[in-house]
Write an enzyme that holds these catalytic residues in place. Structure first.
Site, PDB file in Angstrom:
ATOM      1  N   ILE A 142      20.767 -27.604  -7.033  1.00  0.00           N
ATOM      2  CA  ILE A 142      20.509 -28.327  -5.795  1.00  0.00           C
ATOM      3  C   ILE A 142      20.129 -29.788  -6.033  1.00  0.00           C
ATOM      4  O   ILE A 142      19.989 -30.552  -5.081  1.00  0.00           O
ATOM      5  CB  ILE A 142      19.405 -27.637  -4.954  1.00  0.00           C
ATOM      6  CG1 ILE A 142      18.127 -27.450  -5.767  1.00  0.00           C
ATOM      7  CG2 ILE A 142      19.904 -26.295  -4.445  1.00  0.00           C
ATOM      8  CD1 ILE A 142      17.000 -26.795  -4.982  1.00  0.00           C
ATOM      9  N   GLY A 143      19.958 -30.171  -7.292  1.00  0.00           N
ATOM     10  CA  GLY A 143      19.625 -31.561  -7.584  1.00  0.00           C
ATOM     11  C   GLY A 143      19.625 -31.817  -9.075  1.00  0.00           C
ATOM     12  O   GLY A 143      19.454 -30.897  -9.877  1.00  0.00           O
ATOM     13  N   GLU A 144      19.840 -33.082  -9.449  1.00  0.00           N
ATOM     14  CA  GLU A 144      19.887 -33.434 -10.864  1.00  0.00           C
ATOM     15  C   GLU A 144      19.266 -34.793 -11.086  1.00  0.00           C
ATOM     16  O   GLU A 144      19.453 -35.709 -10.281  1.00  0.00           O
ATOM     17  CB  GLU A 144      21.335 -33.416 -11.362  1.00  0.00           C
ATOM     18  CG  GLU A 144      21.489 -33.665 -12.855  1.00  0.00           C
ATOM     19  CD  GLU A 144      22.928 -33.598 -13.301  1.00  0.00           C
ATOM     20  OE1 GLU A 144      23.167 -33.722 -14.517  1.00  0.00           O
ATOM     21  OE2 GLU A 144      23.827 -33.449 -12.440  1.00  0.00           O
ATOM     22  N   GLY A 145      18.489 -34.924 -12.165  1.00  0.00           N
ATOM     23  CA  GLY A 145      17.864 -36.191 -12.516  1.00  0.00           C
ATOM     24  C   GLY A 145      18.201 -36.569 -13.942  1.00  0.00           C
ATOM     25  O   GLY A 145      19.075 -35.963 -14.577  1.00  0.00           O
ATOM     26  N   MET A 147      16.376 -36.289 -16.703  1.00  0.00           N
ATOM     27  CA  MET A 147      15.923 -35.396 -17.768  1.00  0.00           C
ATOM     28  C   MET A 147      16.051 -33.919 -17.415  1.00  0.00           C
ATOM     29  O   MET A 147      15.821 -33.061 -18.262  1.00  0.00           O
ATOM     30  CB  MET A 147      14.460 -35.705 -18.130  1.00  0.00           C
ATOM     31  CG  MET A 147      14.268 -37.060 -18.772  1.00  0.00           C
ATOM     32  SD  MET A 147      12.563 -37.345 -19.304  1.00  0.00           S
ATOM     33  CE  MET A 147      11.698 -37.345 -17.724  1.00  0.00           C
ATOM     34  N   GLY A 148      16.376 -33.614 -16.172  1.00  0.00           N
ATOM     35  CA  GLY A 148      16.451 -32.212 -15.784  1.00  0.00           C
ATOM     36  C   GLY A 148      17.238 -32.014 -14.509  1.00  0.00           C
ATOM     37  O   GLY A 148      17.735 -32.960 -13.899  1.00  0.00           O
ATOM     38  N   VAL A 184      17.397 -29.290 -10.837  1.00  0.00           N
ATOM     39  CA  VAL A 184      16.667 -28.330 -10.013  1.00  0.00           C
ATOM     40  C   VAL A 184      17.669 -27.336  -9.433  1.00  0.00           C
ATOM     41  O   VAL A 184      18.737 -27.718  -8.951  1.00  0.00           O
ATOM     42  CB  VAL A 184      15.891 -29.031  -8.882  1.00  0.00           C
ATOM     43  CG1 VAL A 184      15.150 -28.001  -8.034  1.00  0.00           C
ATOM     44  CG2 VAL A 184      14.919 -30.047  -9.460  1.00  0.00           C
ATOM     45  N   LYS A 243      13.002 -25.878 -11.863  1.00  0.00           N
ATOM     46  CA  LYS A 243      13.267 -27.158 -12.509  1.00  0.00           C
ATOM     47  C   LYS A 243      13.473 -26.920 -13.999  1.00  0.00           C
ATOM     48  O   LYS A 243      12.603 -26.351 -14.666  1.00  0.00           O
ATOM     49  CB  LYS A 243      12.108 -28.127 -12.277  1.00  0.00           C
ATOM     50  CG  LYS A 243      12.364 -29.534 -12.792  1.00  0.00           C
ATOM     51  CD  LYS A 243      11.254 -30.480 -12.358  1.00  0.00           C
ATOM     52  CE  LYS A 243      11.535 -31.908 -12.785  1.00  0.00           C
ATOM     53  NZ  LYS A 243      10.480 -32.839 -12.317  1.00  0.00           N
ATOM     54  N   ASP A 280       3.178 -41.593  -9.428  1.00  0.00           N
ATOM     55  CA  ASP A 280       4.564 -41.772  -8.987  1.00  0.00           C
ATOM     56  C   ASP A 280       4.718 -41.379  -7.517  1.00  0.00           C
ATOM     57  O   ASP A 280       5.684 -40.720  -7.137  1.00  0.00           O
ATOM     58  CB  ASP A 280       5.507 -40.953  -9.861  1.00  0.00           C
ATOM     59  CG  ASP A 280       6.937 -41.507  -9.854  1.00  0.00           C
ATOM     60  OD1 ASP A 280       7.120 -42.681  -9.459  1.00  0.00           O
ATOM     61  OD2 ASP A 280       7.868 -40.780 -10.235  1.00  0.00           O
TER      62      ASP A 280
END
Length: 297
Positions: free
Chosen positions: A27-30, A32-33, A35, A50, A146
């Site tokens: 459902i999501g990507e950044g 370093m990881g 989700v 995550k 953050d």
């Protein structure tokens, strides 16, 4: 040396078991990881997982960031802080994962992009919860570091249309030594945070960051919700830091939007003081009574 090895594929996690939850979609990507959504057949409920990317499995800094996020979130007991169900590593490849509640909603950033400047009552409803959650964070000697619209999730829950979850404690500063934080991840004068959201002292890389850095970021979030923009716009990363460090003037929210109550306008400007000694010493609680927004600083 040239190899034929393909880059890690985040979708290769589909079907894996994470603490009893079976991953079924990303459902999501950044950076370093990623989700994922996962479902527990035994419990009959869904969770968000995550997972660090495969190339970081042996990266001590990334592993520590994941560990820090799990420890920080687990240490805070507040409805507006995303909970942690479990944290571990996959036996197949050693990747670390964190199991969290699945939130049926989106980020505050997405809401702001969709609606532009938010109504005063919606802003107050969201800000109340952000401040309440951060008060709980600071009460256990943690600084989030953050706080930004991307790290505030909004979902209909507990009878509210705009229920807040503060997420992503990956760069949190754990002031309590019992939580195991020794600030190994940052060098002196090395900035950790998000450009455009972090306080000037955080951007400078100061080591003695405290709760007032989060209060500055709250001011940034309030400014964004009410005006649809940031105090400083169209600036490079370096230029933005320079403007913040020098205290370059920016438009007061009320000058951009006439219906912003003066007391909220003043509070935002206090939160965004370059000198942290001039900011509120703690997260400013506020309430709405008799149609008037009242702040108690």
């Amino acid at each position: 040396m040239v190899t034929n090895q393909s880059p890690p594929n985040p979708h290769d996690m589909i079907g894996r078991d994470a603490a009893g939850y079976v991953i079924d979609r990303m459902i999501g990507e950044g950076g370093m990881g990623a989700v994922y959504s996962a479902y527990s057949p035994l419990l009959g409920k869904r969770a968000a997982i995550k997972v660090m990317l495969g190339e970081y499995t042996d990266n001590k800094d990334v592993v520590e960031r994941f560990s820090r996020e799990a420890k920080a979130a687990a240490a805070i007991k507040d409805l507006n802080i995303i909970d942690v169900y479990a944290a571990s590593r996959f036996p197949q490849d050693g990747r670390m994962f964190i199991v969290m509640p699945f939130v049926e909603g989106g980020s505050l950033e997405a809401l702001c992009r969709q609606r532009g400047p938010l109504p005063i009552d919606v802003t107050v409803a969201i800000a109340l919860q952000v401040c309440s959650g951060l008060d709980a964070v600071h009460a256990v000697a943690i600084v989030h570091r953050d706080i930004k619209t991307q790290n505030i999730l909004i979902a209909p829950h507990h009878g509210r249309q705009y229920f807040v979850y503060i997420v992503d404690f990956g760069i949190a500063k754990l002031l309590d030594p019992h939580l195991g934080n020794r600030e190994k991840l940052t060098r002196t004068h090395s900035a950790v945070g998000t450009v455009g959201s972090m306080a000037p002292e955080q951007a400078r890389g100061d080591r003695d960051i405290d709760a007032r850095a989060d209060i500055y970021s709250v001011g940034m979030v309030l400014y964004r919700m009410l005006t649809g923009r940031a105090p400083y716009e169209d600036a490079s990363m370096y230029a933005l830091w320079e403007k913040q460090a020098n205290g370059e003037p920016f438009p007061r929210p009320r000058s951009l939007r006439a219906d912003v109550p003066p007391v909220i306008d003043d509070l935002i400007m206090q939160c965004l003081e370059v000198d942290r000694g001039r900011r509120p010493a703690s997260v400013p609680p506020f309430t709405r009574t008799s149609g008037q927004v009242s702040f108690f600083v």
